[in-house]
Write an enzyme that holds these catalytic residues in place. Structure first.
Site, PDB file in Angstrom:
ATOM      1  CE  LYS A 101      41.183 -24.525   8.887  1.00  0.00           C
ATOM      2  NZ  LYS A 101      39.948 -24.362   8.825  1.00  0.00           N
ATOM      3  NE  ARG A 137      37.654 -30.503   1.270  1.00  0.00           N
ATOM      4  CZ  ARG A 137      37.953 -29.232   2.165  1.00  0.00           C
ATOM      5  NH1 ARG A 137      38.414 -29.268   3.397  1.00  0.00           N
ATOM      6  NH2 ARG A 137      37.888 -28.075   1.469  1.00  0.00           N
ATOM      7  NE  ARG A 172      39.842 -18.324   5.592  1.00  0.00           N
ATOM      8  CZ  ARG A 172      39.126 -19.627   5.659  1.00  0.00           C
ATOM      9  NH1 ARG A 172      38.593 -19.639   6.808  1.00  0.00           N
ATOM     10  NH2 ARG A 172      39.362 -20.508   4.804  1.00  0.00           N
ATOM     11  NE  ARG A 229      39.457 -22.731  -0.524  1.00  0.00           N
ATOM     12  CZ  ARG A 229      39.088 -24.103  -0.216  1.00  0.00           C
ATOM     13  NH1 ARG A 229      38.883 -24.740  -1.389  1.00  0.00           N
ATOM     14  NH2 ARG A 229      38.685 -24.591   1.022  1.00  0.00           N
ATOM     15  NE  ARG A 257      34.418 -26.525   0.451  1.00  0.00           N
ATOM     16  CZ  ARG A 257      35.277 -25.831   1.506  1.00  0.00           C
ATOM     17  NH1 ARG A 257      35.329 -26.605   2.872  1.00  0.00           N
ATOM     18  NH2 ARG A 257      35.886 -24.852   1.543  1.00  0.00           N
TER      19      ARG A 257
END
Ligand code: AMP
Length: 237
Positions: free
Chosen positions: A17, A134, A97, A177, A166
């Site tokens: 995204k 990632r 969200r 999440r 992260r």
């Protein structure tokens, strides 16, 4: 190139995204407004680290939970008043969200609501893998994928910032999440469908293919809707 649009983009974490939003923003010549990036830069700023705001935001972001609406809505409201967003529009990435945030956004956009809400659709199994692999640049936010063998002291090709995992990309927090996305964010599909401004776009495939797919779906939808409103006007004459 097409100028000006008010787009909301949502998709599971790891759907690509962020990258697609910055490409869409360049194409439509509007700012890319990412609430995740805004929060991370707020938390990284020396001015914030000692403040009440840091306390209020930090534990939620670290735990992969949603930051309270009062903070996030005010942050977005403030950003939308800036000239670029006010005059040309925006690509909103990561906001809204929840349905309550969508309602708040609608109230903020007093003259006309968003043009389109776009779901970038990537299955849950795929994003789990992508997130675990990632790595991100701490300076410019560029995304990378873990290499084999893993790189040590990895620096960014673009800005030479440190490339790290992260803190909210660990297995437990990723699961939390994704559950939050399913329970809190997916109801937005119906919310925007009810308002006639929703499309879902397949986010699987290479970056360029997905960008082209997004642009085509958005432009087709705009053309269709402007044709419908022209017909409605001529029928009322
Ligand atoms: P993201 O980079 O979009 O995955 O966002 C990172 C984190 O920032 C999320 O896990 C939340 O803690 C927080 N966050 C970002 N956007 C929002 C939002 N619209 N509402 C609440 N929290 C948010």
């Amino acid at each position: 190139m097409v100028r000006g649009i008010k787009l909301v983009v949502f998709g599971r974490q790891g759907s690509g995204k962020g990258t697609q939003c910055s490409r869409l923003a360049a194409y439509y010549v509007v700012p890319h407004i990412s609430t995740g990036d805004m929060l991370r830069s707020l938390l990284g700023s020396k001015l914030t680290t000692a403040s009440w705001l840091f306390e209020k935001v930090n534990r939620f972001v670290q735990a992969g939970e949603l930051v309270p609406d009062d903070v996030i809505v005010e942050m977005v409201a403030d950003r939308l008043t800036k000239d670029d967003a006010h005059n040309r529009g925006f690509v909103l990435d990561g906001f809204p969200r929840t349905v309550s945030q969508a309602e708040a956004l609608s109230k903020l956009l007093t003259f006309s609501d968003v043009d389109l809400a776009v779901e970038l659709n990537v299955p849950e199994k795929e994003v789990l893998n992508r997130l675990l692999m990632r790595r991100v640049c701490t300076k410019c936010g560029e995304n990378y994928t873990v290499t084999t063998p893993p790189k040590v002291d990895w620096t960014c090709d673009i800005c030479a910032g440190d490339v790290v995992q992260r803190p909210d990309d660990t297995a437990d927090i990723i699961k939390k999440r994704i559950t939050l996305y399913n329970t809190q964010t997916l109801p937005l599909v119906q919310w925007y469908k009810d308002r006639g401004c929703f499309i879902s776009v397949n986010g699987m495939g290479n970056l360029d293919v997905v960008t082209q797919r997004l642009i085509k779906a958005i432009n087709d939808n705009r053309t269709r809707r402007s044709l419908v409103s022209e017909t409605e006007v001529s029928e009322t004459r």
